[in-house]
Design a protein around this motif. Sequence first.
Motif, short mmCIF file in Angstrom:
data_model
loop_
_atom_site.label_atom_id
_atom_site.label_comp_id
_atom_site.label_asym_id
_atom_site.label_seq_id
_atom_site.Cartn_x
_atom_site.Cartn_y
_atom_site.Cartn_z
N PRO A 95 0.80 -1.47 0.15
CA PRO A 95 -0.03 -0.21 0.21
C PRO A 95 0.73 1.65 0.12
CG PRO A 95 0.38 -0.33 2.01
CD PRO A 95 1.14 -1.93 0.69
N GLU A 96 2.60 0.88 0.19
CA GLU A 96 2.65 2.20 0.11
C GLU A 96 2.95 3.47 -0.79
OE1 GLU A 96 6.00 -0.67 -1.19
OE2 GLU A 96 4.66 -0.95 0.63
N CYS A 97 2.66 2.88 -2.00
CA CYS A 97 2.02 3.91 -3.63
C CYS A 97 0.89 4.23 -3.23
CB CYS A 97 1.91 2.52 -5.07
SG CYS A 97 0.50 2.15 -4.61
N ILE A 98 0.52 3.90 -2.59
CA ILE A 98 -0.59 5.85 -2.54
C ILE A 98 -1.08 6.28 -1.40
CG2 ILE A 98 -2.35 3.42 -3.50
CD1 ILE A 98 -3.66 3.32 -0.41
N ALA A 99 0.69 5.92 -0.76
CA ALA A 99 0.44 6.78 1.05
C ALA A 99 1.86 6.96 1.35
CB ALA A 99 0.39 5.93 2.50
N PRO A 100 2.88 7.30 0.28
CA PRO A 100 4.72 7.44 0.62
C PRO A 100 4.77 8.41 1.75
CG PRO A 100 4.16 8.36 -1.99
CD PRO A 100 1.85 8.20 -1.35
N GLY A 101 5.47 6.94 2.34
CA GLY A 101 5.97 7.59 4.16
C GLY A 101 5.14 7.10 5.48
N LYS A 102 3.97 6.45 4.84
CA LYS A 102 3.40 6.64 5.79
C LYS A 102 3.43 4.74 6.17
CE LYS A 102 0.85 10.03 6.07
NZ LYS A 102 0.76 10.92 7.39
N PHE A 103 4.61 3.79 5.72
CA PHE A 103 4.25 2.29 5.75
C PHE A 103 6.14 2.34 5.76
CE2 PHE A 103 0.09 3.05 3.91
CZ PHE A 103 -0.80 2.15 4.77
N ASP A 104 7.16 3.54 5.55
CA ASP A 104 7.69 2.98 6.29
C ASP A 104 8.45 1.84 6.96
OD1 ASP A 104 8.02 5.47 4.35
OD2 ASP A 104 9.04 6.20 5.74
N VAL A 105 8.20 1.93 7.91
CA VAL A 105 8.30 0.96 8.73
C VAL A 105 7.89 -0.33 9.34
CG1 VAL A 105 8.85 0.69 11.59
CG2 VAL A 105 9.43 2.79 10.75
N VAL A 106 6.12 -0.15 9.17
CA VAL A 106 5.48 -0.97 9.28
C VAL A 106 4.59 -0.62 8.15
CG1 VAL A 106 3.62 -2.27 11.03
CG2 VAL A 106 6.12 -1.09 12.20
N GLY A 107 4.16 -2.42 7.22
CA GLY A 107 2.91 -2.68 6.98
C GLY A 107 3.60 -2.70 5.18
N HIS A 108 4.71 -2.37 4.81
CA HIS A 108 4.95 -1.92 3.63
C HIS A 108 4.98 -3.52 2.55
CE1 HIS A 108 9.00 -2.77 3.72
NE2 HIS A 108 9.26 -2.26 4.26
N SER A 109 5.06 -3.27 1.09
CA SER A 109 4.64 -4.29 0.28
C SER A 109 5.65 -5.04 0.51
CB SER A 109 3.98 -4.06 -0.90
OG SER A 109 5.39 -3.08 -1.12
N HIS A 110 6.92 -4.87 1.22
CA HIS A 110 7.97 -6.16 1.05
C HIS A 110 7.39 -7.07 2.37
CE1 HIS A 110 10.61 -7.96 -1.36
NE2 HIS A 110 11.56 -8.28 0.00
N GLN A 111 6.98 -6.18 3.32
CA GLN A 111 6.38 -6.64 4.33
C GLN A 111 5.43 -8.20 4.25
OE1 GLN A 111 5.92 -3.82 7.02
NE2 GLN A 111 8.29 -3.01 7.00
N LEU A 112 4.72 -7.18 3.95
CA LEU A 112 3.31 -8.27 3.59
C LEU A 112 3.15 -9.47 2.76
CD1 LEU A 112 0.89 -5.32 3.45
CD2 LEU A 112 1.18 -6.28 4.66
N PHE A 113 4.77 -9.20 1.78
CA PHE A 113 5.00 -10.30 0.57
C PHE A 113 5.66 -11.97 1.47
CE2 PHE A 113 8.91 -12.05 -1.19
CZ PHE A 113 8.57 -12.51 -3.02
N HIS A 114 6.32 -10.99 2.69
CA HIS A 114 7.81 -12.43 2.97
C HIS A 114 6.51 -12.83 4.29
CE1 HIS A 114 11.51 -10.33 3.24
NE2 HIS A 114 11.08 -10.31 2.33
N VAL A 115 5.23 -12.17 4.86
CA VAL A 115 4.32 -12.77 5.15
C VAL A 115 3.25 -14.10 4.17
CG1 VAL A 115 1.69 -12.57 6.52
CG2 VAL A 115 4.10 -11.43 7.22
N LEU A 116 2.96 -13.52 3.68
CA LEU A 116 2.43 -14.71 2.46
C LEU A 116 2.79 -15.54 1.84
CD1 LEU A 116 0.39 -12.09 0.46
CD2 LEU A 116 -0.82 -13.50 2.38
#
Length: 347
Positions: free
Chosen positions: A234-255
């Motif tokens: 989701p960081e593409c729709i809110a740059p800077g808001k997911f820098d530490v928690v919740g950016h795509s690569h973390q979700l990628f890892h979890v999935l």
Amino acid sequence: MWTVKLFKVNQMPSDFQEPFIISKYRSSRSSLLCCLKSMFQATNETLNFWTHFLPFLYFLWKLFALSFVHNFLMDSYTWPLCIYLISVCGYLFGSCTAHLFNCLSEHARHVCFFFDYAAISFYGIGAAIAYKFYVFPSSWIGGLLYNSYLPFAAVSAVMCTISACSSRFGDREKLKKILRLVSFAVPYLFDSIPLAARLYLCYSEDCPDESFRPHLRQFLIAPMVAFLFATHFPECIAPGKFDVVGHSHQLFHVLVALATNDQLNALIWDMVHRREYLNEHGTKPTFFWSLGVGLFVFTANMLVVYAFSVLIKHQYFFRKYTGNMFYKMKGRAKVNGVANGTDKKSS
């Protein structure tokens, strides 16, 4: 004392900048100690590390636990499961260490991800070996694909590593992203042919295999993973808001970790409950076509990583021989100064 100085994206060399990640970057010239300290600090790589390090510990425990249940040393039928679990631990360890140590230097960053790509490729052949001996649909056993599956899977795994490593050269980010995505998608799609056929035949014949649901879940997660990798949501729709928690690569890892757990559970069920039929009608695993194929791909991948680690220091080679065909080359990123939290001229 136990924290490292962090930087914003405009303070980082271009090779270290991540799309839509604005802050919490570590120094591009970090020391080994600073990398280790950053495990416990809120950086944009911290959860990238932990979301694969914790699964690594879990699957390493599963490897040791299953070694007491199944005789990996003496029972050749279990060798595909053994090499699969080793490959799982390998890709998880390669991923978490790449995210932890990629800020040592520009060259170290490339080498870290070369190893990461090689580990993913090795996991691909590990899964293919398990699919060959446990997952193939009964009606396909003995057919052309069944007999040629592993040689093609081994070649595609090594080509995946070569292609993914080459994607780190050049300055056309979209093309590099596409090349990297295709590098992993093609062998995944080929390796998944017997699984897709098995799922279709199980569904159409309403077979009672308890492996159907976990196989289906891990198969359906794949497009979600590809979507996250390609879109940076989701960081593409809110740059800077997911820098530490919740950016795509973390979700990628979890999935990916969840899909791997489903894959393991399904493979164990297939290995145990299809054993009698597969021993009678299928090809029994041999050292060469299980551990041997895995060792071949591992060795080839290490040679590829070594070659690219040397070539990355001499980018003129790719500029001359591939620049006109694929993408233009860029010079080395200029490091304007972030060495362990202090300004420092690059040597």
